[in-house]
Design a protein around this motif. Sequence first.
Motif, PDB file in Angstrom:
ATOM      1  N   SER A   1     -19.023 -39.496  46.942  1.00 29.20           N
ATOM      2  CA  SER A   1     -19.142 -40.015  45.656  1.00 29.20           C
ATOM      3  C   SER A   1     -17.612 -39.146  44.310  1.00 29.20           C
ATOM      4  CB  SER A   1     -19.553 -40.614  45.091  1.00 29.20           C
ATOM      5  OG  SER A   1     -20.563 -40.538  44.320  1.00 29.20           O
ATOM      6  N   THR A   2     -18.591 -38.159  43.678  1.00 28.46           N
ATOM      7  CA  THR A   2     -17.685 -37.235  42.588  1.00 28.46           C
ATOM      8  C   THR A   2     -17.192 -36.286  43.059  1.00 28.46           C
ATOM      9  OG1 THR A   2     -20.064 -37.082  41.797  1.00 28.46           O
ATOM     10  CG2 THR A   2     -20.063 -39.069  41.505  1.00 28.46           C
ATOM     11  N   GLY A   3     -17.326 -35.708  43.546  1.00 29.61           N
ATOM     12  CA  GLY A   3     -17.396 -34.700  44.351  1.00 29.61           C
ATOM     13  C   GLY A   3     -18.457 -33.531  43.769  1.00 29.61           C
ATOM     14  N   ALA A   4     -19.610 -33.509  43.344  1.00 27.24           N
ATOM     15  CA  ALA A   4     -20.285 -32.987  42.997  1.00 27.24           C
ATOM     16  C   ALA A   4     -21.197 -32.129  43.345  1.00 27.24           C
ATOM     17  CB  ALA A   4     -21.354 -33.843  41.695  1.00 27.24           C
ATOM     18  N   GLU A   5     -21.194 -30.442  43.618  1.00 31.04           N
ATOM     19  CA  GLU A   5     -22.207 -29.380  44.177  1.00 31.04           C
ATOM     20  C   GLU A   5     -23.605 -30.207  44.030  1.00 31.04           C
ATOM     21  OE1 GLU A   5     -21.061 -27.081  45.788  1.00 31.04           O
ATOM     22  OE2 GLU A   5     -18.934 -28.058  45.483  1.00 31.04           O
TER      23      GLU A   5
ATOM     24  N   ILE B   1     -27.394 -24.297  30.029  1.00 30.47           N
ATOM     25  CA  ILE B   1     -27.553 -24.411  31.660  1.00 30.47           C
ATOM     26  C   ILE B   1     -26.293 -24.015  32.468  1.00 30.47           C
ATOM     27  CG2 ILE B   1     -28.289 -24.581  33.643  1.00 30.47           C
ATOM     28  CD1 ILE B   1     -30.738 -25.857  33.262  1.00 30.47           C
ATOM     29  N   VAL B   2     -25.375 -23.078  32.567  1.00 28.29           N
ATOM     30  CA  VAL B   2     -24.231 -22.980  32.747  1.00 28.29           C
ATOM     31  C   VAL B   2     -23.250 -23.410  34.599  1.00 28.29           C
ATOM     32  CG1 VAL B   2     -23.338 -22.015  30.609  1.00 28.29           C
ATOM     33  CG2 VAL B   2     -23.713 -20.878  32.758  1.00 28.29           C
ATOM     34  N   GLU B   3     -22.196 -23.374  34.418  1.00 28.81           N
ATOM     35  CA  GLU B   3     -21.814 -23.907  36.018  1.00 28.81           C
ATOM     36  C   GLU B   3     -22.231 -22.589  36.751  1.00 28.81           C
ATOM     37  OE1 GLU B   3     -20.843 -26.510  37.631  1.00 28.81           O
ATOM     38  OE2 GLU B   3     -20.916 -27.691  35.780  1.00 28.81           O
ATOM     39  N   GLY B   4     -22.375 -22.237  37.912  1.00 31.55           N
ATOM     40  CA  GLY B   4     -22.467 -21.890  38.959  1.00 31.55           C
ATOM     41  C   GLY B   4     -23.940 -21.035  39.308  1.00 31.55           C
ATOM     42  N   ASP B   5     -24.268 -20.295  39.574  1.00 28.20           N
ATOM     43  CA  ASP B   5     -25.708 -19.562  40.085  1.00 28.20           C
ATOM     44  C   ASP B   5     -26.753 -19.339  39.222  1.00 28.20           C
ATOM     45  OD1 ASP B   5     -25.373 -21.930  42.251  1.00 28.20           O
ATOM     46  OD2 ASP B   5     -25.025 -19.621  43.518  1.00 28.20           O
TER      47      ASP B   5
ATOM     48  N   ARG C   1     -29.239 -25.440  43.305  1.00 24.41           N
ATOM     49  CA  ARG C   1     -27.805 -24.727  43.617  1.00 24.41           C
ATOM     50  C   ARG C   1     -28.793 -23.359  44.505  1.00 24.41           C
ATOM     51  NH1 ARG C   1     -25.795 -23.974  37.645  1.00 24.41           N
ATOM     52  NH2 ARG C   1     -26.037 -25.958  36.649  1.00 24.41           N
ATOM     53  N   ALA C   2     -27.631 -22.652  45.203  1.00 22.45           N
ATOM     54  CA  ALA C   2     -28.242 -21.517  46.308  1.00 22.45           C
ATOM     55  C   ALA C   2     -29.216 -21.523  45.468  1.00 22.45           C
ATOM     56  CB  ALA C   2     -27.434 -21.154  46.655  1.00 22.45           C
TER      57      ALA C   2
END
Length: 251
Positions: A227-231, A7-11, A235-236
């Motif tokens: 606190s971490t900047g995590a999305e 599972i990679v970053e992004g949608d 995800r959308a």
Amino acid sequence: MDRDRLIVEGDGTPERDWLPWLHAARLPSVTAEVLVPDGARAVVVAPHPDDEVLSVGGLLAQLAESDREVCVIAVTDGTASHPGSSAWTPADLGRVRALESQRALALLGLLQPPLRLALPDGRLSEMRPVLEDKLLSLLRPGDVVFTTWRLDGHPDHEAAGHACAHATRQAGATLVEVPVWAWHWAVPGDPRMPWAGACRLQLCANALPRKIRATLAFQSQLQPDDSTGAEPILRASTVARARRPFEVFFT
């Protein structure tokens, strides 16, 4: 776990690609009554709080309307969803995610809270024998067990799928697997997915809005972490898939 299912970053693969293909594929239709016959109990084994809704929320809403017996088993409390966060500590997550799950099930029409096994989030692969034993103590012959697909791409999801496969064979129950993260890394017609054993449940008019509201109950997973900047964890694209008017099962 194969690297091509990571599972990679992004949608991931967007719904604008999946929906036309799934419509054209004409997967065999199934009803809630066929999936869970009269007299059978539906058991949903969720690796994390929210997996029960993302995978089978629509089915659960329909089973609640027909007064079928349902048992939801929460394998972990989802305490590892926000690593390094000062806003969401593991203790906070364990408390809040349990409440979110209970609220979501109530929105689906189920008032019985999940049965919590409290196994360590992120470590189900090494805990598989323990999970298998716990499931064997809970399952009955004739149960229909719904869980995440054994090749879903998330280690906890895959471990839950394998543990359920073992436990259902031993208990005389039926296994139904559901893709959750696979929609992210796979592509339409992907040969890695077992389409030959797939079927499709069209959600009734009441079930879809109930599932959408239940998905929104998981606010801890839907907000960015300052606190971490995590999305957001959900995800959308994940939320968009939860809005499908149907659910897909591998039998």
